[in-house]
Scaffold this motif. Structure first.
Motif, mmCIF file in Angstrom:
data_model
loop_
_atom_site.group_PDB
_atom_site.id
_atom_site.type_symbol
_atom_site.label_atom_id
_atom_site.label_comp_id
_atom_site.label_asym_id
_atom_site.label_seq_id
_atom_site.Cartn_x
_atom_site.Cartn_y
_atom_site.Cartn_z
ATOM 1 N N ARG A 82 0.826 -1.212 0.000
ATOM 2 C CA ARG A 82 0.000 0.000 0.000
ATOM 3 C C ARG A 82 0.858 1.258 0.000
ATOM 4 N NH1 ARG A 82 -5.262 1.062 3.443
ATOM 5 N NH2 ARG A 82 -5.172 2.818 2.001
ATOM 6 N N GLN A 83 1.996 1.175 0.656
ATOM 7 C CA GLN A 83 2.860 2.349 0.767
ATOM 8 C C GLN A 83 3.573 2.687 -0.538
ATOM 9 O OE1 GLN A 83 5.446 1.480 4.088
ATOM 10 N NE2 GLN A 83 3.758 1.428 5.547
ATOM 11 N N THR A 84 3.530 1.769 -1.491
ATOM 12 C CA THR A 84 4.225 2.011 -2.757
ATOM 13 C C THR A 84 3.368 2.751 -3.781
ATOM 14 O OG1 THR A 84 3.526 -0.095 -3.754
ATOM 15 C CG2 THR A 84 5.548 -0.113 -2.438
ATOM 16 N N ALA A 85 2.079 2.947 -3.484
ATOM 17 C CA ALA A 85 1.172 3.552 -4.463
ATOM 18 C C ALA A 85 0.329 4.646 -3.819
ATOM 19 C CB ALA A 85 0.270 2.482 -5.067
ATOM 20 N N ASP A 86 -0.102 5.591 -4.639
ATOM 21 C CA ASP A 86 -0.855 6.738 -4.126
ATOM 22 C C ASP A 86 -2.364 6.607 -4.307
ATOM 23 O OD1 ASP A 86 1.486 8.062 -3.345
ATOM 24 O OD2 ASP A 86 1.774 8.879 -5.355
ATOM 25 N N GLN A 91 -3.003 0.803 -5.317
ATOM 26 C CA GLN A 91 -2.721 0.078 -4.084
ATOM 27 C C GLN A 91 -3.275 -1.349 -4.146
ATOM 28 O OE1 GLN A 91 -4.079 2.341 -0.702
ATOM 29 N NE2 GLN A 91 -2.589 3.985 -1.020
ATOM 30 N N ALA A 94 -1.054 -3.307 -6.331
ATOM 31 C CA ALA A 94 0.200 -3.610 -5.634
ATOM 32 C C ALA A 94 0.001 -4.740 -4.630
ATOM 33 C CB ALA A 94 0.718 -2.361 -4.917
ATOM 34 N N ALA A 145 -7.927 0.514 0.883
ATOM 35 C CA ALA A 145 -7.520 0.888 -0.478
ATOM 36 C C ALA A 145 -8.737 1.095 -1.371
ATOM 37 C CB ALA A 145 -6.611 -0.189 -1.056
#
Length: 213
Positions: A82-86, A91, A94, A145
């Motif tokens: 989740r932290q890798t996408a906005d 998310q 990901a 998400a």
């Protein structure tokens, strides 16, 4: 008992508990669950059989401890994904990739988690409660998400009536395809030639497009 002494003993107890699970994971991986005995686990953990039974009443209880580890591992992967996408949609995508990587990189954990829902029926209240919380946290990451995707406009409100149901559908569908790949590769014996990667990518693309705006 003084507080420092109590804390030290608790740490020692936890370390021994973890060492038993480490040993069990190793032996289960080498010999398989059914062929592994409590003696095998005690020997690998460098413990007496009697001491092993102080921590776990049987092999199934050890396996349930491993299942909880697997649940925590998957939850961490979802958090990191989740932290890798906005955006919400990115998310979810990901997390789909993270789930497949979980299967590829930690196949024993994947298998343990697949069997957890039925095995946890025999767990004590504390372990069952921990597993429930872990499972709920993992699901909350997906639901969060989806809520984000509805807010940022990357997900279709007409197609998503209930974020919880949608999260269950997405994970269930991807899990089913992964299990299909696993079964097909086992039956055919053609692990290298079976197009698992492309099938998983296609599945994730279909799933995300089904909820995208």
């Amino acid at each position: 008992m003084s507080e420092p002494l109590k804390t030290r003993r608790e740490k020692e107890k936890q370390a021994r508990y973890d060492a038993i699970l480490d040993a069990a994971e190793l032996v289960f991986s080498e010999k398989g669950y059914e062929r592994t005995s409590m003696d095998d686990i005690a020997r690998t953990a460098a413990l007496s059989r009697a001491l092993l039974y102080v921590y776990f009443k049987d092999k199934a209880a050890i396996q349930r401890g491993i299942m909880l580890r697997a649940g925590h591992s998957l939850c961490r992967r979802f958090e990191e994904a989740r932290q890798t996408a906005d955006t919400g949609l990115a998310q979810i995508r990901a997390m789909g990739v993270a789930y497949y990587q979980f299967y590829r990189e930690e196949p024993d954990y994947f298998s343990a988690l697949t069997a957890a829902s039925t095995a946890m029926a025999e767990a004590d209240d504390e372990l069952a409660g921990e597993m429930f919380c872990c499972k709920a946290e993992t699901m909350d990451l997906m639901v969060g998400a989806i809520h984000l995707g509805l807010e940022d406009g990357t997900m279709n409100r007409d197609r998503i009536q209930d974020p919880v149901e949608t999260a269950l559908y997405l994970r269930g569908a991807l899990h089913g395809v992964i299990m299909l790949c696993q079964s097909e590769m086992a039956e055919s014996g053609q692990v290298e030639s079976f197009p698992a990667e492309s099938l998983i990518r296609h599945t994730m693309e279909m799933l995300t497009s089904s909820i995208a705006s």
